[in-house]
Design an enzyme around this catalytic site. Structure first.
Site, PDB file in Angstrom:
ATOM      1  N   ASP A  26       0.878  -1.152   0.000  1.00  0.00           N
ATOM      2  CA  ASP A  26       0.000   0.000   0.000  1.00  0.00           C
ATOM      3  C   ASP A  26       0.933   1.224   0.000  1.00  0.00           C
ATOM      4  O   ASP A  26       2.141   1.081   0.255  1.00  0.00           O
ATOM      5  CB  ASP A  26      -0.864  -0.049   1.269  1.00  0.00           C
ATOM      6  N   ASP A  28      -0.082   5.151   0.922  1.00  0.00           N
ATOM      7  CA  ASP A  28      -0.320   6.169   1.948  1.00  0.00           C
ATOM      8  C   ASP A  28      -0.267   5.559   3.351  1.00  0.00           C
ATOM      9  O   ASP A  28      -0.996   4.609   3.647  1.00  0.00           O
ATOM     10  CB  ASP A  28      -1.708   6.809   1.732  1.00  0.00           C
TER      11      ASP A  28
HETATM   12  C1  G6P Z   1      -5.552   6.160  -0.054  1.00  0.00           C
HETATM   13  C2  G6P Z   1      -5.426   6.887   1.261  1.00  0.00           C
HETATM   14  C3  G6P Z   1      -6.614   7.755   1.536  1.00  0.00           C
HETATM   15  C4  G6P Z   1      -6.924   8.638   0.340  1.00  0.00           C
HETATM   16  C5  G6P Z   1      -7.205   7.718  -0.848  1.00  0.00           C
HETATM   17  C6  G6P Z   1      -7.578   8.477  -2.101  1.00  0.00           C
HETATM   18  O1  G6P Z   1      -6.286   5.019   0.111  1.00  0.00           O
HETATM   19  O2  G6P Z   1      -5.237   5.997   2.330  1.00  0.00           O
HETATM   20  O3  G6P Z   1      -6.365   8.558   2.661  1.00  0.00           O
HETATM   21  O4  G6P Z   1      -8.023   9.476   0.590  1.00  0.00           O
HETATM   22  O5  G6P Z   1      -6.071   6.942  -1.107  1.00  0.00           O
HETATM   23  O6  G6P Z   1      -6.490   9.195  -2.582  1.00  0.00           O
HETATM   24  P1  G6P Z   1      -6.562  10.248  -3.754  1.00  0.00           P
HETATM   25  O7  G6P Z   1      -5.115  10.656  -3.893  1.00  0.00           O
HETATM   26  O8  G6P Z   1      -7.074   9.550  -4.953  1.00  0.00           O
HETATM   27  O9  G6P Z   1      -7.447  11.336  -3.311  1.00  0.00           O
HETATM   28 MG    MG Z   2      -2.607   3.207   3.596  1.00  0.00          MG
END
Ligand code: G6P
Ligand code: MG
Length: 237
Positions: A26, A28
Site C-alpha cells: 500500500d 499512503d
Molecule cells: C488512499 C489513502 C486515503 C486517500 C485515498 C484516495 O487510500 O489511504 O487517505 O483518501 O487513497 O487518494 P486520492 O489521492 O485519490 O485522493
Molecule cells: Mg494506507
C-alpha cells in the site's frame, strides 16, 4: 486453502523463497506519511463547507477512496453527482498543493532498506493504492524503479475494502494471490488483501491492523526473515 503448496511450481520462473514470490505495498501511511496531507486537505474542505471533521473522523477514512471518504464526510448532506465531483476536485487541489513539496526525504524510516532487501532476495514488487495520485507520489519519492507494477485508484472500479486492487496487482505481476505478501496500514486494506487470499503484514496498532497475519508498529520494525520463516512453517497447516 490459505497455504497452497502449488504456488512455487506455478511460478517456477521466479526466484522465490518458499511459496512467496511477490510483495505488494500500500502507499499512503506505509511508504510515506501522506495521511497527514490528506487530513489537512479534508480539514480545509470541511471547514469551508462547515461540516464536522477531526482526527478521529480522519482515522475512519484511512485506506478509503476519495469518493468513499467524501461520502463519510458529507453523510448528512444530499449531493448531486456534479456537486460530489466538484468537492472531490477541490479536495484533490488542496492535496496536490501540499504534495508538491514532497521528495525522497518523505519516505518513512526503513522503507528504502526494506525495498532493497525485497529486491535483493529476488521477489517481485507491486504497489496497490486506492489513490488516484499514486504514480505522481511514487515519482516524487523517487522509488518508481523498484516497482514491477503499480495499480492505483484509476485501475479498478471498486476500491478497498474490495479485493480488486490487490488482485489487479497480482495479475500484473503474474503471480497467484496466495504467493503474495501485502504490507498495509488500514483496516480496509487488510480486509481487501485477506479477501484476495494474500498474507498480510499490518503496520500500526492492534486496534487498527489486528486482522493482519503479522503486525509491526512501523515499517522499520518489519523482520522480513521472521515473516518468511513463519509463512514457511505454517505451510500445509
Ligand atoms: C488512499 C489513502 C486515503 C486517500 C485515498 C484516495 O487510500 O489511504 O487517505 O483518501 O487513497 O487518494 P486520492 O489521492 O485519490 O485522493
Ligand atoms: Mg494506507
Amino acid at each position: 486453502m490459505f497455504y497452497e503448496k502449488t504456488a512455487c511450481r506455478i511460478h517456477a520462473g521466479v526466484r522465490a523463497i518458499g511459496r512467496i514470490s511477490a510483495f505488494i505495498f500500500d502507499m499512503d501511511g506505509v511508504l510515506t506519511d501522506t495521511v497527514e496531507l490528506h487530513y489537512r486537505s479534508f480539514k480545509r474542505l470541511a471547514m469551508e463547507e462547515k461540516v464536522p471533521f477531526n482526527r478521529e473522523i480522519n482515522e475512519r477514512l484511512r485506506g478509503l477512496s476519495r469518493e468513499d471518504s467524501l461520502a463519510v464526510l458529507f453523510n448528512k448532506r444530499v449531493l448531486s453527482r456534479a456537486e460530489l465531483q466538484r468537492l472531490m476536485e477541490r479536495k484533490n487541489e488542496y492535496f496536490l498543493e501540499l504534495a508538491a513539496a514532497m521528495n525522497s526525504g518523505d519516505l518513512l524510516p526503513g522503507v528504502k532498506e526494506l525495498l532493497d532487501l525485497i529486491k535483493e532476495r529476488g521477489f517481485k514488487l507491486g504497489l496497490a493504492s486506492s489513490s488516484k495520485n499514486a504514480k505522481y507520489i511514487i515519482e516524487k519519492l523517487a522509488i518508481e524503479s523498484y516497482f514491477d507494477s503499480i495499480s492505483d485508484g484509476n485501475d479498478v472500479k471498486q476500491a478497498k475494502p474490495a479485493p480488486d486492487l490487490f488482485l489487479h496487482a497480482a495479475a500484473r505481476l503474474k503471480v497467484e494471490p496466495s504467493a503474495c505478501v501485502v504490507v498495509e496500514d488500514a483496516a480496509a486494506g487488510i480486509k481487501a488483501a485477506r479477501e484476495a487470499g494474500m498474507t498480510v503484514i499490518g503496520i500500526g496498532p492492534e486496534e487498527r491492523v489486528g486482522a493482519a497475519d503479522f503486525r509491526f508498529d512501523s515499517i522499520a520494525d518489519i523482520d522480513l526473515e521472521r515473516v518468511l520463516r513463519e509463512i514457511e512453517n505454517r505451510k500445509g497447516n
